[in-house]
Design an enzyme around this catalytic site. Sequence first.
Site, mmCIF file in Angstrom:
data_model
loop_
_atom_site.group_PDB
_atom_site.id
_atom_site.type_symbol
_atom_site.label_atom_id
_atom_site.label_comp_id
_atom_site.label_asym_id
_atom_site.label_seq_id
_atom_site.Cartn_x
_atom_site.Cartn_y
_atom_site.Cartn_z
ATOM 1 N N HIS A 41 -6.507 -7.077 -0.650
ATOM 2 C CA HIS A 41 -6.676 -5.484 -0.921
ATOM 3 C C HIS A 41 -5.829 -5.013 -2.017
ATOM 4 C CE1 HIS A 41 -7.067 -6.057 3.622
ATOM 5 N NE2 HIS A 41 -8.109 -5.266 3.148
ATOM 6 N N ASP A 91 -5.159 -12.444 3.294
ATOM 7 C CA ASP A 91 -6.350 -11.910 3.847
ATOM 8 C C ASP A 91 -7.478 -12.238 2.850
ATOM 9 O OD1 ASP A 91 -5.110 -10.228 1.976
ATOM 10 O OD2 ASP A 91 -5.002 -8.561 3.563
ATOM 11 N N HIS A 118 0.855 -1.150 0.000
ATOM 12 C CA HIS A 118 0.000 -0.019 0.077
ATOM 13 C C HIS A 118 1.091 1.349 0.288
ATOM 14 C CE1 HIS A 118 -3.634 -2.158 0.407
ATOM 15 N NE2 HIS A 118 -3.520 -2.401 1.509
ATOM 16 N N ASP A 174 -3.194 -10.423 -2.591
ATOM 17 C CA ASP A 174 -3.592 -9.949 -1.226
ATOM 18 C C ASP A 174 -5.090 -9.404 -1.559
ATOM 19 O OD1 ASP A 174 -2.461 -8.558 1.603
ATOM 20 O OD2 ASP A 174 -4.350 -7.248 0.587
HETATM 21 ZN ZN LIG Z 1 -4.391 -6.839 2.326
#
Ligand SMILES: [Zn+2]
Length: 310
Positions: free
Chosen positions: A164, A246, A125, A162
């Site tokens: 996200h 996740d 991120h 992931d």
């Molecule tokens: Zn994540």
Amino acid sequence: MTTALITHPASLAHVTPPGHPEQVARYRAIMDALDAEAFDALDRREAPICERAEILRCHPAEYVDRIEAAIPSEGTQALDADTHVSPGSWEAAQRAVGGCCAAVDAVLAGDVTNAFVAMRPPGHHAEAARAMGFCLFGNIAIAAKRALDEHGLARVAVVDFDVHHGNGTQDLLWSEERALFCSSHQMPLYPGSGAAGETGAHGNVLNVPLDPMTGGAEMRRTYDDVILPAVAAFEPEMVLVSAGFDAHAADPLANLNWTTQDFAWVTRRICEVAGEVCDGRVVSTLEGGYDLDALGAATAAHGTALMEAA
Ligand SMILES: [Zn+2]
């Protein structure tokens, strides 16, 4: 040939506030899971502190200074609503970058076929001048740049599974035509980016958003039909992986329904494609995964698949 596992206990000194999901216990859960006899053949290495120049491959000097200056002498310091640093964070962050760079070096030297870097803080991120989403530096993008600029590879691919969107990796590689960035992620979900229409400055970004509650069968179709063919067609000389766990059904931060076996499957398939196009060269690094039991199990499945491919 074998698989390298690159770690360092400095990850335990990157402390987040009580109740924070990106917690020290994640590292312990992973180390416990990889402590089993089945992992005796791993080539275990310490993640070194990186040179500052490595971080500067992707981040401006004033940003690096700003992160270093934000490190508190005690307690924790918030960089944004989600992202915190503690006295040990500076070393941990440098070793997270250093571990990824060492993994690239080891794989390209032919010491190992592939490598898994289990370090925190995570990185996907972190944008060029913005820490966010528990991330300080773009570990995997820096590793990609090192492979290109230091080792002279012509092309690398980054696969991010992931849950996200890897907005940071996308930001750092947006204009890098030698890198293909592919991400599957739940949408809508933090950080909100990652629409299919975001394709990079050179068509070098491939985003595949998945609806909430998407399970393993649809995920496998996505990889078999869209992401892996794109990776193969790009003909990378190394495949880098942002391994977040996740998307697991048990994860508290998201709503995809992957199983532990799905993480084994996606790892095997990535390794198979890497075997076809780049002698199996894969460098994987830990991103998210917040249910400690699921994280341990999925990491073990990921590690097993990497070892079977090595
Ligand atoms: Zn994540």
